[in-house]
Design a protein around this motif. Sequence first.
Motif, PDB file in Angstrom:
ATOM      1  N   ALA A 114      19.644 -14.022   4.465  1.00  0.00           N
ATOM      2  CA  ALA A 114      21.068 -13.421   4.129  1.00  0.00           C
ATOM      3  C   ALA A 114      22.116 -13.926   4.987  1.00  0.00           C
ATOM      4  CB  ALA A 114      21.072 -12.002   4.095  1.00  0.00           C
ATOM      5  N   TRP A 115      22.048 -14.469   6.166  1.00  0.00           N
ATOM      6  CA  TRP A 115      22.775 -14.908   7.047  1.00  0.00           C
ATOM      7  C   TRP A 115      23.051 -16.639   7.012  1.00  0.00           C
ATOM      8  CZ3 TRP A 115      27.215 -14.764   9.555  1.00  0.00           C
ATOM      9  CH2 TRP A 115      27.506 -15.426  10.885  1.00  0.00           C
ATOM     10  N   GLU A 116      21.852 -17.135   6.578  1.00  0.00           N
ATOM     11  CA  GLU A 116      21.899 -18.921   6.417  1.00  0.00           C
ATOM     12  C   GLU A 116      22.300 -19.334   5.245  1.00  0.00           C
ATOM     13  OE1 GLU A 116      17.975 -20.175   7.436  1.00  0.00           O
ATOM     14  OE2 GLU A 116      17.304 -19.494   5.580  1.00  0.00           O
ATOM     15  N   TYR A 117      21.939 -18.613   4.066  1.00  0.00           N
ATOM     16  CA  TYR A 117      21.898 -19.119   2.734  1.00  0.00           C
ATOM     17  C   TYR A 117      23.269 -19.761   2.434  1.00  0.00           C
ATOM     18  CZ  TYR A 117      23.575 -15.628  -0.231  1.00  0.00           C
ATOM     19  OH  TYR A 117      24.600 -14.596  -0.963  1.00  0.00           O
ATOM     20  N   VAL A 118      24.215 -19.253   2.749  1.00  0.00           N
ATOM     21  CA  VAL A 118      25.668 -19.675   2.229  1.00  0.00           C
ATOM     22  C   VAL A 118      26.040 -21.009   3.370  1.00  0.00           C
ATOM     23  CG1 VAL A 118      28.235 -19.093   1.765  1.00  0.00           C
ATOM     24  CG2 VAL A 118      26.373 -17.403   1.196  1.00  0.00           C
ATOM     25  N   PRO A 119      26.417 -22.057   2.559  1.00  0.00           N
ATOM     26  CA  PRO A 119      26.572 -22.319   1.273  1.00  0.00           C
ATOM     27  C   PRO A 119      25.513 -23.142   0.576  1.00  0.00           C
ATOM     28  CG  PRO A 119      27.721 -24.176   2.462  1.00  0.00           C
ATOM     29  CD  PRO A 119      27.121 -23.112   3.492  1.00  0.00           C
ATOM     30  N   LEU A 120      24.309 -23.557   1.478  1.00  0.00           N
ATOM     31  CA  LEU A 120      23.489 -24.414   0.902  1.00  0.00           C
ATOM     32  C   LEU A 120      22.064 -23.960   0.385  1.00  0.00           C
ATOM     33  CD1 LEU A 120      23.606 -27.415   3.460  1.00  0.00           C
ATOM     34  CD2 LEU A 120      24.841 -27.249   1.220  1.00  0.00           C
ATOM     35  N   GLY A 121      22.020 -22.589   0.600  1.00  0.00           N
ATOM     36  CA  GLY A 121      20.920 -21.852  -0.057  1.00  0.00           C
ATOM     37  C   GLY A 121      19.639 -21.622   0.946  1.00  0.00           C
ATOM     38  N   PRO A 122      18.385 -21.321   0.573  1.00  0.00           N
ATOM     39  CA  PRO A 122      17.591 -20.730   1.532  1.00  0.00           C
ATOM     40  C   PRO A 122      17.004 -21.841   2.460  1.00  0.00           C
ATOM     41  CG  PRO A 122      16.747 -20.109  -0.703  1.00  0.00           C
ATOM     42  CD  PRO A 122      17.834 -21.112  -0.822  1.00  0.00           C
ATOM     43  N   HIS A 155      14.282 -26.683  -3.077  1.00  0.00           N
ATOM     44  CA  HIS A 155      13.188 -27.735  -2.202  1.00  0.00           C
ATOM     45  C   HIS A 155      12.647 -26.875  -1.233  1.00  0.00           C
ATOM     46  CE1 HIS A 155      11.170 -30.726  -0.892  1.00  0.00           C
ATOM     47  NE2 HIS A 155      11.166 -31.443  -1.961  1.00  0.00           N
ATOM     48  N   GLY A 156      11.492 -26.727  -1.184  1.00  0.00           N
ATOM     49  CA  GLY A 156      10.813 -26.013  -0.015  1.00  0.00           C
ATOM     50  C   GLY A 156      10.116 -26.968   1.064  1.00  0.00           C
ATOM     51  N   ARG A 157       9.279 -26.451   1.781  1.00  0.00           N
ATOM     52  CA  ARG A 157       8.706 -27.203   2.890  1.00  0.00           C
ATOM     53  C   ARG A 157       7.085 -27.289   2.733  1.00  0.00           C
ATOM     54  NH1 ARG A 157      10.846 -26.966   9.241  1.00  0.00           N
ATOM     55  NH2 ARG A 157       9.328 -28.653   9.773  1.00  0.00           N
ATOM     56  N   ALA A 158       6.584 -28.471   2.285  1.00  0.00           N
ATOM     57  CA  ALA A 158       5.283 -28.648   1.811  1.00  0.00           C
ATOM     58  C   ALA A 158       4.329 -28.527   3.035  1.00  0.00           C
ATOM     59  CB  ALA A 158       4.946 -29.947   1.323  1.00  0.00           C
ATOM     60  N   GLY A 159       4.655 -28.688   4.108  1.00  0.00           N
ATOM     61  CA  GLY A 159       3.903 -28.483   5.318  1.00  0.00           C
ATOM     62  C   GLY A 159       3.376 -27.249   5.849  1.00  0.00           C
ATOM     63  N   THR A 160       4.452 -26.233   5.303  1.00  0.00           N
ATOM     64  CA  THR A 160       4.023 -24.788   5.603  1.00  0.00           C
ATOM     65  C   THR A 160       3.186 -24.101   4.289  1.00  0.00           C
ATOM     66  OG1 THR A 160       6.242 -24.093   4.722  1.00  0.00           O
ATOM     67  CG2 THR A 160       5.658 -24.759   7.356  1.00  0.00           C
ATOM     68  N   VAL A 161       2.845 -24.757   3.401  1.00  0.00           N
ATOM     69  CA  VAL A 161       1.766 -24.091   2.179  1.00  0.00           C
ATOM     70  C   VAL A 161       0.495 -24.054   2.959  1.00  0.00           C
ATOM     71  CG1 VAL A 161       0.859 -24.229   0.124  1.00  0.00           C
ATOM     72  CG2 VAL A 161       3.288 -24.960   0.558  1.00  0.00           C
ATOM     73  N   VAL A 162      -0.004 -22.715   2.891  1.00  0.00           N
ATOM     74  CA  VAL A 162      -1.266 -22.217   3.587  1.00  0.00           C
ATOM     75  C   VAL A 162      -2.245 -21.791   2.527  1.00  0.00           C
ATOM     76  CG1 VAL A 162      -0.319 -22.449   6.007  1.00  0.00           C
ATOM     77  CG2 VAL A 162      -0.494 -20.203   4.489  1.00  0.00           C
ATOM     78  N   VAL A 163      -3.471 -21.983   2.891  1.00  0.00           N
ATOM     79  CA  VAL A 163      -4.510 -21.185   2.014  1.00  0.00           C
ATOM     80  C   VAL A 163      -4.742 -19.615   2.147  1.00  0.00           C
ATOM     81  CG1 VAL A 163      -6.527 -21.550   3.582  1.00  0.00           C
ATOM     82  CG2 VAL A 163      -6.893 -21.618   0.775  1.00  0.00           C
TER      83      VAL A 163
END
Length: 426
Positions: free
Chosen positions: A256-264, A175-183
Motif C-alpha cells: 500500500a505504501w510503495e505501489y504508487v506510481p509504479l505498482g507492486p 512483472h514479478g521476480r522469478a528468483g523468488t518462485v519456490v516449490v
Amino acid sequence: MWRDHVWSDHNDVQESEAGHPMPPFDVPEGDPFGPHNLPYGVFTPAGADPSERRVGVRLGDQVLDAGAAALALGSPYASLLAQPTLNPLLAAGRTAWSDVRRALTAWVTVPSHQEVIEPLFHPLSSVTLHLPFEVADYVDFYSSEHHARNVGSIFRPDAADSLTPNWKHLPIGYHGRAGTVVVSGTDIVRPSGQRKPPGDQAPVFGPSVRLDIEAEVGFVVGVPSPMGRPVPLSEFREHVFGLCLLNDWSARDIQAWEYVPLGPFLGKSFATSVSAWITPLEALEAARVAPPERTHPLLPYLDDSGEEPGGYDLRISVALNGHVISEPPFSTMYWTAAQQLAHMTVNGAGLRTGDLYGSGTVSGPGERERGSLLELTWNGRDPLELPDGKRAFLEDGDVVTLSAWAPGPDGTRVGLGEVSGRIVAG
C-alpha cells in the motif's frame, strides 16, 4: 521445508484388503491422479543424494521415474525425460508433448509394460519434490472481475465504478521476480519493509503485519518466441505446456505504501509458491469452458469470439491451518490465459522456456469464493472465526494450502497438485 504431499488426501500408499501394498498400476477408481491425469514433476528418490533430480510422473500415490522408464522401453524421447528439470521437455514443443503423454499413458495402462516399469515407481510419501522447472520470467495478472471489484470497493468506496477505466479493455499485470518462485512446502519468511500506518506522519520499518495470500493458477511456457513477434490467441497451446496452482503471497501494508506510481514491488517479490506438479493442458480438455460474457468490445488481438473456449473449470479450495476458508471458481475469470499471453507479447516481448505467468487472484461472486484474506476479511474489518482463533491476516506458524480439481473425461476428476506454505518469523 516439507513436501507437497504432507497435507494431501492421497499421501499414504494404497493397500489391498489383505494389508499388502497394491501394485502402482492399481489406482483406485475415482482417484484424481489416475492415468487420465499424469502430471509432471521433479523428484529425488529416498536415500539418494539431494542433487540427484529426476523427471517424475504422478500416478495415484506413486511417482514413476519417467526418464528411467523411457530408457528401459527404448523411447525416442528418453533424452527429454532423463533430465534434472522439465525445461528440455517444455522446449520440445506440442508434438513432443503429445507423443510423450501418449507413451506414458501406454506405459502405465498396457499390461505388457508392467514388468519393466513396476520397479521404477517410488511411493510419493518417500520422495523429495523440487521446483519442477527453471523459471525464466514471472508475470502476474489481475483478471478476476469479482476480485478487482472487491479491491476497488475496499480502497475506493466512493468511486462511481469500482473498476479502473482500463480494466475491461486489457489484462492488467505486473512483472514479478522469478528468483523468488519456490516449490510447495517451502517456508515463507515474513517480509520486512517500509509501511505507513494511516494517520502516521512518517513511514516505519519492520515485519509486515498484513501478510496475505492470493489463490491463483500459474501457466508454464514451453516453446519460446522471438522478440518483435506477438503471440496471437490462436497459438496459445503451441507455447503453453501446462498449469499449476500458485500462491502469490502479498504484504498488503508494504504494498500500500510503495505501489504508487509504479505498482507492486517488495510487497510481492519476496515469495511466490507453486505446486510441485505441472498438469499438461492435454489433461484438461474436458474442463475447457467459455469465459464470462464480455461487456466491452475488445481490440482485435484480444478478441476471442472466434476462438475455442479459453476458460478452464477449475474448482479451487483454500485451507488455513487445515480449515477450508474459501472455494474460488476459476471459471469466473474474465480474462483467459490465452488473452494474457497475447497481451504479454503484443509489445514485442519474447517468450522464454520456463516463463511463468499467474492468473491473478481467483475470486467468485460469493463471500466464500474470495481468493484473498483482504477480501475475506474486508481488509481486516471482519476477521475470520476459525477453530484456532480469529484471523484478519496471517500469523507466524499459519499454514495455507491450495488444492483443486477439474472435470475430466468420462466423469472423472483431474487433480491439481497442492501448493502449501507455512509462515515463519523473519
